[in-house]
Scaffold this motif. Structure first.
Motif, PDB file in Angstrom:
ATOM      1  N   GLY A  36      43.978  42.490  39.459  1.00 51.26           N
ATOM      2  CA  GLY A  36      44.207  42.811  40.864  1.00 51.26           C
ATOM      3  C   GLY A  36      43.967  44.300  41.056  1.00 51.26           C
ATOM      4  O   GLY A  36      44.479  45.107  40.287  1.00 51.26           O
TER       5      GLY A  36
ATOM      6  N   ALA C  30      40.222  41.240  43.833  1.00 45.16           N
ATOM      7  CA  ALA C  30      40.469  40.198  42.828  1.00 45.16           C
ATOM      8  C   ALA C  30      39.271  40.024  41.909  1.00 45.16           C
ATOM      9  O   ALA C  30      38.155  39.814  42.375  1.00 45.16           O
ATOM     10  CB  ALA C  30      40.782  38.870  43.519  1.00 45.16           C
ATOM     11  N   ARG C 105      42.099  36.412  46.139  1.00 49.41           N
ATOM     12  CA  ARG C 105      42.470  35.949  44.800  1.00 49.41           C
ATOM     13  C   ARG C 105      42.052  34.506  44.561  1.00 49.41           C
ATOM     14  O   ARG C 105      41.477  34.164  43.531  1.00 49.41           O
ATOM     15  CB  ARG C 105      43.988  36.110  44.675  1.00 49.41           C
ATOM     16  CG  ARG C 105      44.623  35.570  43.465  1.00 49.41           C
ATOM     17  CD  ARG C 105      46.029  36.172  43.318  1.00 49.41           C
ATOM     18  NE  ARG C 105      47.123  35.309  43.738  1.00 49.41           N
ATOM     19  CZ  ARG C 105      47.771  35.379  44.880  1.00 49.41           C
ATOM     20  NH1 ARG C 105      47.436  36.261  45.801  1.00 49.41           N
ATOM     21  NH2 ARG C 105      48.782  34.580  45.143  1.00 49.41           N
TER      22      ARG C 105
END
Lengths: 156, 85, 156, 85
Positions: A36, C30, C105
């Protein structure tokens, strides 16, 4: 339980984390990593100067360890690696790194996905984005909460 | 004789009064529920968020329920909703 | 389309691949990676000396490029990286490395998962495990096929 | 006048006769379906697997259907089920 959980005060390199992780596993066939990273622009396009993450004493690390333990209990993974930054994070720097290893591809993917969902909603951090006009606290989004809920009907 | 306790304010709770506030408490201590009321009374800008039901108390590095007791010397903190990653 | 697709004749380091990938993306939040590694033991416990992967001329690379293009069409990812070994692969060496980047993500996870499911069942490779008593050809398992089927009801 | 064509055998198809076999073909070429029959006839150990319905033909680096034609000079190959990763 073969897990490494760490809070880092300074910038870290996700590829070095992956190298370290792969270096301490056996011949597992599947390794998944998630990184992340701090974004440079808010959803409205505004420039973000930094993301600032706050942690709280031992509680933060304990919350991460619990999440890692739950992942090992829930999925047939053999090893995991969970690194989380605190402090002031520049755009493109890593905030979090998660890796999982398993003989089974699906288990490695699901455990990494699960770790991130739990970290987003339950790891003890508070974060704010700093921009020219001030700063904005970031809380888990509805998507983060519904992602985390995906696992709860089969939580051990 | 009253004693005081420092309550650490985490995340956005620090926006109004900084990272910690001080409260006078009795020698018998107080419950988490009473802590919320005492903080809200002494630091009124915190009252709305403390009333919102989403703030948790942490005592000596453990998140505790509303009826847990806090005494002089304990490390008390208030946690708004957390968000890692 | 920001993708890098490559067939490697010699051993490669997945952490170097991740570093290269992260080095060529922007501020996406991400990044997911998957590394598939040669196992040292078969399911029956027999020692595996090597995995041997065979490819076919340009068809192998073309099949990988098609799979990467499909992933970009199907998921909101901004970049991908797909590296696949051929030749003789020792236990614990990487066979395949996949990475994806996205602001989201979930998209990064799903696209990496999808790439692997497709590579397992459709990339033009043939592989055999070499052990003391000979060699065994490996074809996609039922699990591989059902994993790959997960995506087909919404294939563009 | 007959010509010959080399057919590359990929993966497990190489176990019996090595990585390629040679066929005589007519100047008009032959279809993929006819190629399967000709290979099965000349190299009988390959007949069972070619009859199994899971082998694909590749001509000049393109996987082709059963009615595609193959001529002298084409790069022909037979693919058993693939498996990457």
């Amino acid at each position: 339980m073969n897990t490494h959980v760490e809070v880092k005060q300074t910038a870290f390199d996700p590829s070095a984390c992956l190298a370290e992780f792969v270096g301490r596993i056996g011949d597992e066939g599947a390794v998944v990593s998630f990184t992340g990273r701090a974004r440079g622009h808010a959803k409205d396009g505004a420039l973000i100067e930094a993301l600032v993450l706050e942690s709280y004493r031992g509680v933060t690390l304990a919350s991460m360890r619990q999440i890692a333990a739950d992942a090992h209990a829930k999925f047939p993974i053999t090893a995991s690696h969970v690194i989380h930054r605190t402090g002031r994070i520049a755009p493109e720097e890593a905030i979090v790194f998660v890796a999982t290893a398993s003989p089974h591809r699906r288990a490695a993917f699901e455990a990494a996905d699960y770790l991130m969902d739990r970290l987003k909603t339950e790891a003890v951090f508070w974060k704010r984005e700093e921009h020219a006009s001030g700063s904005t606290w970031i809380e888990p989004t509805d998507a983060d909460r519904s992602d985390a809920m995906r696992w709860s009907n089969s939580l051990s | 004789m009253n004693k005081s306790i420092d309550v650490e304010l985490c995340g956005k709770l620090a926006d109004s009064y900084g990272g910690s506030v001080t409260l006078d408490i009795s020698q018998d201590g107080l419950s988490v529920r009473e802590l919320f009321a005492a903080v809200s009374s002494a630091y009124p800008l915190l009252a709305p968020v403390l009333a919102g039901g989403r703030i948790r108390a942490c005592v000596n590095e453990v998140i505790v329920p509303d009826d847990a007791m806090i005494h002089h010397g304990d490390a008390a903190a208030l946690f708004p909703p957390v968000s890692g990653g």
